[in-house]
Design a protein around this motif. Structure first.
Motif, mmCIF file in Angstrom:
data_model
loop_
_atom_site.group_PDB
_atom_site.id
_atom_site.type_symbol
_atom_site.label_atom_id
_atom_site.label_comp_id
_atom_site.label_asym_id
_atom_site.label_seq_id
_atom_site.Cartn_x
_atom_site.Cartn_y
_atom_site.Cartn_z
ATOM 1 N N ASN A 102 -4.624 -7.884 -13.763
ATOM 2 C CA ASN A 102 -4.077 -9.449 -14.559
ATOM 3 C C ASN A 102 -2.835 -9.749 -15.172
ATOM 4 O O ASN A 102 -3.802 -9.820 -16.107
ATOM 5 C CB ASN A 102 -5.067 -10.079 -14.257
ATOM 6 C CG ASN A 102 -6.305 -9.592 -13.711
ATOM 7 O OD1 ASN A 102 -5.934 -9.305 -11.536
ATOM 8 N ND2 ASN A 102 -7.262 -9.365 -13.588
ATOM 9 N N GLY A 103 -1.872 -8.937 -15.831
ATOM 10 C CA GLY A 103 -1.079 -8.747 -16.863
ATOM 11 C C GLY A 103 -1.566 -8.646 -17.594
ATOM 12 O O GLY A 103 -0.263 -8.926 -18.998
ATOM 13 N N GLN A 104 -2.623 -7.231 -18.250
ATOM 14 C CA GLN A 104 -2.698 -7.293 -19.570
ATOM 15 C C GLN A 104 -3.319 -5.621 -19.299
ATOM 16 O O GLN A 104 -4.123 -5.527 -18.390
ATOM 17 C CB GLN A 104 -4.481 -8.489 -19.377
ATOM 18 C CG GLN A 104 -4.240 -9.772 -19.576
ATOM 19 C CD GLN A 104 -3.342 -9.912 -20.869
ATOM 20 O OE1 GLN A 104 -3.871 -9.511 -22.211
ATOM 21 N NE2 GLN A 104 -2.902 -11.499 -21.213
ATOM 22 N N GLN A 105 -2.309 -5.364 -20.751
ATOM 23 C CA GLN A 105 -2.968 -3.951 -20.502
ATOM 24 C C GLN A 105 -4.193 -3.647 -21.577
ATOM 25 O O GLN A 105 -4.593 -3.958 -22.572
ATOM 26 C CB GLN A 105 -1.629 -2.981 -20.782
ATOM 27 C CG GLN A 105 0.196 -3.026 -20.115
ATOM 28 C CD GLN A 105 1.048 -2.682 -20.832
ATOM 29 O OE1 GLN A 105 0.834 -1.823 -21.762
ATOM 30 N NE2 GLN A 105 1.664 -2.673 -20.254
ATOM 31 N N SER A 106 -4.488 -2.280 -21.231
ATOM 32 C CA SER A 106 -5.922 -2.013 -21.455
ATOM 33 C C SER A 106 -5.970 -0.418 -21.960
ATOM 34 O O SER A 106 -5.121 0.161 -20.929
ATOM 35 C CB SER A 106 -6.875 -2.394 -21.612
ATOM 36 O OG SER A 106 -7.138 -2.167 -19.688
ATOM 37 N N VAL A 107 -6.284 0.189 -23.341
ATOM 38 C CA VAL A 107 -6.469 1.470 -23.416
ATOM 39 C C VAL A 107 -7.796 2.492 -22.521
ATOM 40 O O VAL A 107 -9.172 2.062 -23.004
ATOM 41 C CB VAL A 107 -5.925 2.247 -24.295
ATOM 42 C CG1 VAL A 107 -6.495 3.558 -24.320
ATOM 43 C CG2 VAL A 107 -5.123 0.953 -25.288
ATOM 44 N N MET A 108 -7.432 2.758 -22.077
ATOM 45 C CA MET A 108 -8.960 3.918 -21.122
ATOM 46 C C MET A 108 -8.934 5.603 -22.359
ATOM 47 O O MET A 108 -8.692 6.073 -21.859
ATOM 48 C CB MET A 108 -8.471 4.104 -19.779
ATOM 49 C CG MET A 108 -8.560 3.017 -18.652
ATOM 50 S SD MET A 108 -10.025 1.557 -18.755
ATOM 51 C CE MET A 108 -9.314 0.442 -19.736
ATOM 52 N N LEU A 109 -9.935 5.090 -22.485
ATOM 53 C CA LEU A 109 -10.718 6.209 -22.988
ATOM 54 C C LEU A 109 -11.283 7.232 -21.774
ATOM 55 O O LEU A 109 -11.975 7.086 -20.982
ATOM 56 C CB LEU A 109 -11.577 6.555 -24.418
ATOM 57 C CG LEU A 109 -10.846 5.530 -25.110
ATOM 58 C CD1 LEU A 109 -12.296 5.249 -26.224
ATOM 59 C CD2 LEU A 109 -10.019 5.989 -25.799
ATOM 60 N N ALA A 110 -11.193 9.052 -22.291
ATOM 61 C CA ALA A 110 -11.430 9.917 -21.372
ATOM 62 C C ALA A 110 -13.691 9.583 -21.577
ATOM 63 O O ALA A 110 -13.418 9.692 -22.416
ATOM 64 C CB ALA A 110 -10.779 11.091 -21.853
ATOM 65 N N GLY A 111 -13.836 9.918 -19.856
ATOM 66 C CA GLY A 111 -15.487 10.279 -20.243
ATOM 67 C C GLY A 111 -16.199 8.245 -19.630
ATOM 68 O O GLY A 111 -16.617 7.908 -19.337
ATOM 69 N N GLU A 112 -15.651 7.367 -19.894
ATOM 70 C CA GLU A 112 -15.434 5.889 -19.982
ATOM 71 C C GLU A 112 -15.272 5.906 -18.109
ATOM 72 O O GLU A 112 -16.005 4.414 -18.330
ATOM 73 C CB GLU A 112 -15.267 4.698 -20.903
ATOM 74 C CG GLU A 112 -13.770 4.735 -20.525
ATOM 75 C CD GLU A 112 -12.959 2.809 -21.693
ATOM 76 O OE1 GLU A 112 -12.403 2.834 -21.494
ATOM 77 O OE2 GLU A 112 -13.768 3.007 -22.517
ATOM 78 N N ILE A 113 -14.229 6.525 -17.789
ATOM 79 C CA ILE A 113 -13.972 5.667 -16.056
ATOM 80 C C ILE A 113 -13.405 6.786 -15.103
ATOM 81 O O ILE A 113 -13.655 7.560 -15.445
ATOM 82 C CB ILE A 113 -12.493 5.049 -16.503
ATOM 83 C CG1 ILE A 113 -11.252 5.669 -16.498
ATOM 84 C CG2 ILE A 113 -13.059 3.470 -17.051
ATOM 85 C CD1 ILE A 113 -9.617 4.951 -16.296
ATOM 86 N N SER A 114 -13.331 6.501 -14.385
ATOM 87 C CA SER A 114 -12.205 7.214 -13.395
ATOM 88 C C SER A 114 -11.252 7.273 -12.211
ATOM 89 O O SER A 114 -11.505 5.408 -12.320
ATOM 90 C CB SER A 114 -14.012 7.559 -12.224
ATOM 91 O OG SER A 114 -15.013 8.981 -12.718
ATOM 92 N N ILE A 115 -10.810 7.612 -11.957
ATOM 93 C CA ILE A 115 -9.712 6.882 -11.294
ATOM 94 C C ILE A 115 -9.628 7.250 -9.779
ATOM 95 O O ILE A 115 -10.242 8.385 -9.912
ATOM 96 C CB ILE A 115 -8.723 6.812 -12.116
ATOM 97 C CG1 ILE A 115 -7.915 8.230 -12.295
ATOM 98 C CG2 ILE A 115 -8.150 5.916 -13.103
ATOM 99 C CD1 ILE A 115 -6.483 8.071 -12.368
ATOM 100 N N ARG A 116 -9.311 6.260 -8.869
ATOM 101 C CA ARG A 116 -9.235 7.674 -7.365
ATOM 102 C C ARG A 116 -7.549 6.708 -7.505
ATOM 103 O O ARG A 116 -7.132 5.703 -7.903
ATOM 104 C CB ARG A 116 -9.531 6.582 -6.743
ATOM 105 C CG ARG A 116 -11.068 6.985 -6.565
ATOM 106 C CD ARG A 116 -11.005 8.297 -6.227
ATOM 107 N NE ARG A 116 -12.813 8.601 -6.063
ATOM 108 C CZ ARG A 116 -13.402 8.950 -7.001
ATOM 109 N NH1 ARG A 116 -12.628 9.053 -8.908
ATOM 110 N NH2 ARG A 116 -15.053 9.270 -6.957
ATOM 111 N N LEU A 117 -6.860 7.430 -6.412
ATOM 112 C CA LEU A 117 -5.079 7.874 -7.031
ATOM 113 C C LEU A 117 -4.806 6.946 -5.486
ATOM 114 O O LEU A 117 -5.677 7.121 -4.754
ATOM 115 C CB LEU A 117 -4.705 9.617 -7.036
ATOM 116 C CG LEU A 117 -4.386 9.103 -8.492
ATOM 117 C CD1 LEU A 117 -4.289 10.849 -8.168
ATOM 118 C CD2 LEU A 117 -4.364 8.516 -9.389
#
Length: 329
Positions: free
Chosen positions: A309-324
């Motif tokens: 939504n137009g906002q950038q944030s930093v993801m730390l390893a271990g706090e999320i998973s991603i799907r490509l």
């Protein structure tokens, strides 16, 4: 040992007959010593052919793991200069953790099979005999805590570069440390560290990697066939595990040297070269909730920058998973 010297000579002439007399002269030992070494290697499982009056030959198809076979490919100064090769172990990481106080920096354990292989978040890691290789390295680096996460980054880079060198194709890294090809996971990485309670400094780190080299007998279990793959599914030629392991150690040492020296941006450049989903829509899974996002960049600390939504944030390893997206996976 004469046995290791003989194996090294046969590896160098793989598929070609070498006479016992030639081996004896090159190694400066008797022909009886050569015969005993050949017998010992055969007991260890190396398929060595012999033709009367012509000599010995290591079968072209041989892929038995050995300390000598790995050492002959090493280009390191410290990494894996002391190592052991195990036919079966519960877990190479556990093996080193139990011995960490008495082993030197760079000591490596390499196994053909694990009975209790471990992955991230307590998951099991399938580790059958003959189809993969399972490696752990003990490190005693002097590092500030903010650089410890770079060890995992370095392992991912070293694996990708070793696969390029020995399997002949370029894999992808899915942040943080999944090594993939066409969406199939080829390797697992588990880094564990211990801190000194009094000083808060790093006591040791153990980097464990498991690599699926070829399909096990009967194929991969049905429950992981859609998500896991093997190097030889994509390689144009058979992959020799000794060469693969040595290449990993060679590249891991260069990565670790960059981390220790503080030149982490050079490491991050190598890491980013294997990441191909930046600028693409992804699915972020956080606390079980799926959210749409766009992958923007990997910052200098190895963290993923996303935009929502137009906002950038930093993801730390271990706090999320991603799907490509499908075409990237």
């Amino acid at each position: 040992m004469v046995r290791d010297d003989v194996l090294r000579a046969l590896e160098q002439h793989r598929g070609t007959l070498v006479s016992g007399g030639t081996l004896a002269r090159e190694l400066g030992v008797s022909r009886t010593a050569i015969w005993k070494a050949i017998a010992s290697l055969r007991e260890m499982g190396f398929p060595i052919e012999s033709i009367s009056g012509e000599g010995y030959r290591l079968a072209e198809s041989s892929d038995a793991l050995s300390e000598a076979g790995i050492a002959m490919e090493l280009k390191t100064n410290r990494m894996a200069r002391s190592l052991c090769v195990l036919s079966t172990v519960n877990s190479t990481n556990t093996y080193l953790k139990e011995r960490a106080a008495s082993l030197p920096d760079g000591y490596a354990a390499v196994a053909d099979c694990q009975t209790a292989g471990r992955g991230r978040l307590g998951r099991t890691f399938l580790s059958p005999s003959g189809s993969g290789v399972y490696i752990s390295i003990l490190l005693h680096p002097t590092l500030p805590l903010e650089r410890v996460n770079m060890i995992t980054v370095g392992a991912a880079v070293a694996l990708c570069e070793a696969i390029q060198e020995t399997a002949g194709f370029e894999p992808d890294i899915k942040w943080v440390n999944d090594v993939l090809k066409n969406g199939k996971k080829l390797c697992g990485i588990l880094t564990e560290a211990a801190m000194e309670a009094e000083t808060g400094q790093l006591s040791y780190a153990i980097v464990g990697v498991g690599i699926n080299v070829r399909q096990p007998e009967g194929g991969l279990p049905e429950e992981i066939r859609d998500i896991a793959g093997c190097l030889e599914d994509f390689s144009p030629h058979p992959v020799r595990r000794n060469a693969l392991v040595a290449a990993f150690f060679n590249h891991m040492e260069t990565c670790l040297d960059l981390i220790v020296s503080g030149n982490t941006e050079a490491l991050m450049d190598r890491y980013r070269s294997f990441i191909h989903f930046l600028g693409e829509p992804i699915t972020v899974i956080r606390n079980g909730v799926r959210e749409a996002a766009t992958a923007v960049a990997i910052n200098s600390s190895g963290h993923l920058i996303i935009e929502q939504n137009g906002q950038q944030s930093v993801m730390l390893a271990g706090e999320i998973s991603i799907r490509l997206p499908e075409r990237i996976r």
